[in-house]
Write an enzyme that holds these catalytic residues in place. Sequence first.
Site, PDB file in Angstrom:
ATOM      1  N   VAL A   1      52.081  41.648  11.174  1.00  0.00           N
ATOM      2  CA  VAL A   1      52.137  42.983  10.573  1.00  0.00           C
ATOM      3  C   VAL A   1      53.210  42.983   9.501  1.00  0.00           C
ATOM      4  O   VAL A   1      54.355  42.587   9.748  1.00  0.00           O
ATOM      5  CB  VAL A   1      52.448  44.058  11.631  1.00  0.00           C
ATOM      6  CG1 VAL A   1      52.661  45.421  10.965  1.00  0.00           C
ATOM      7  CG2 VAL A   1      51.340  44.147  12.664  1.00  0.00           C
TER       8      VAL A   1
ATOM      9  N   ALA B   1      58.551  42.805   8.602  1.00  0.00           N
ATOM     10  CA  ALA B   1      57.326  42.203   9.132  1.00  0.00           C
ATOM     11  C   ALA B   1      57.600  41.740  10.555  1.00  0.00           C
ATOM     12  O   ALA B   1      58.742  41.712  11.012  1.00  0.00           O
ATOM     13  CB  ALA B   1      56.878  41.028   8.270  1.00  0.00           C
ATOM     14  N   LYS B   2      56.562  41.404  11.255  1.00  0.00           N
ATOM     15  CA  LYS B   2      56.688  40.821  12.593  1.00  0.00           C
ATOM     16  C   LYS B   2      55.393  40.123  12.929  1.00  0.00           C
ATOM     17  O   LYS B   2      54.309  40.502  12.458  1.00  0.00           O
ATOM     18  CB  LYS B   2      56.971  41.894  13.651  1.00  0.00           C
ATOM     19  CG  LYS B   2      57.635  41.341  14.900  1.00  0.00           C
ATOM     20  CD  LYS B   2      59.091  40.969  14.636  1.00  0.00           C
ATOM     21  CE  LYS B   2      59.775  40.514  15.904  1.00  0.00           C
ATOM     22  NZ  LYS B   2      61.210  40.233  15.651  1.00  0.00           N
ATOM     23  N   GLY B   3      55.487  39.096  13.770  1.00  0.00           N
ATOM     24  CA  GLY B   3      54.298  38.392  14.222  1.00  0.00           C
ATOM     25  C   GLY B   3      54.420  38.020  15.676  1.00  0.00           C
ATOM     26  O   GLY B   3      55.511  38.052  16.258  1.00  0.00           O
TER      27      GLY B   3
ATOM     28  N   ASP C   1      61.893  34.142  17.121  1.00  0.00           N
ATOM     29  CA  ASP C   1      62.103  35.329  17.947  1.00  0.00           C
ATOM     30  C   ASP C   1      61.943  34.881  19.401  1.00  0.00           C
ATOM     31  O   ASP C   1      62.063  33.694  19.704  1.00  0.00           O
ATOM     32  CB  ASP C   1      61.096  36.424  17.558  1.00  0.00           C
ATOM     33  CG  ASP C   1      61.499  37.791  18.076  1.00  0.00           C
ATOM     34  OD1 ASP C   1      60.986  38.207  19.131  1.00  0.00           O
ATOM     35  OD2 ASP C   1      62.342  38.450  17.446  1.00  0.00           O
TER      36      ASP C   1
END
Length: 441
Positions: free
Chosen positions: A85, A130-132, A171
Amino acid sequence: MNPVTATTASTVQQAAAASVPANAVADAEPTPLVDARAQLAEAIELLGYGDGLHRMLATPRREMAVAVPLRRDSGETEVYLGYRVQHNFSRGPAKGGLRYAPNVNLDEVRALAMWMTWKCALLDVPYGGAKGGIAIDPRDHSLGELERVTRRYTSEILPIIGPERDIPAPDIGTDERTMAWMMDTYSVNSGYTVPGIVTGKPIALGGSQGRASATSRGVTHIALAALRHAGIEPARATAAVQGFGKVGADAARFLAEAGVKVLAVSDQYGAIRGDGGLDLEALTDHVRATGSIVGFAGADELDRDALLTQDVDLLVPAAVEGVLHEGNAGDVRARVVVEGANGPTTPAADAILRGQGTLVVPDILANAGGVIVSYFEWVQANQAYWWRVDEVESRLEERMLSAWRHVLGYAEARDLSLRTAATALAVERVAEAHRLRGLYP
């Protein structure tokens, strides 16, 4: 239509339908996304922005959901779901971590991407958020399986990432080795080495000195400043750290080096307490040998959830989202809470903690050290010029404490909580970037 474009368009429409105006978040069930939207709604109301801008800031700019097939060592094939995202691009390329955990879902990734936008803006780093994530438990897989999953996921999201588009980082459940695999996969497809595609890489592949411990050092800088602001001298302070992992373990060590007596820590398996202060070096050796803090001979066992309500000066929740909530916030006895994790405190808990006089330093300020040094790593990769560790750490401390003073001044001038002040400052900066760039077409 290109399949990537089709996926992106459909998911953005879903996100727009899911975005909510300021008066519609109160009745939703608590989740990280609900919490993130509630914080945004409060900032929007405080700043006096309209519903159109609110919806723009609440809606991710781009999303991808991908299938990630894996050929396991046994020869069987399994399929996992992966997400990326990109919440906002107004201040620069998107930036955010990649997590591997069995409970990863699209709404969680949306929330984390939004928080990343505010974090970058608050620390004045020229990125959007953003992040995944992949819904997978890395503990159940061999190293070879994790490499294949990472390379396939990277190839699936390849069209939307890049050093000028979106720069992943480690992460929960991922590390510098994961970033090396991502960098190599992207570079092989590009035909040349692209060190700026990820941050948190091994130093031998263009990573930055000081990156591995940057989040923990940032938490420590902010924790010491917050203790002093509360009238507590760190050398006489006590602390409890929830999550003895990537952030919490080093944060506990750095706090102890600064004179804070760390009495209790926890991980996903249990919690321990030592009234005279924990021997963190011996505890770290025990964790390396056993994989958990449980069974450490130098401390007493403690109920895992009781870690959050220990009688200490400082509490550092450094694990996952939503651990401080309406059901336990009233029992928190720490005078200062510094959020090492993303979203550990729900809005209901925030209200309770503020009512009882607890100083809460929000995640978008407290744990921003990682993104600051990720930015430094990206800059170094783009210049092919590497800084010494003392240069990295001194610049990190300067950026963290400057942001602390700015947020504290904003909060005191307007009688706001630190979270509201930090979010409002960040939202204001992103909104200003939107205004200056205009709306295309």
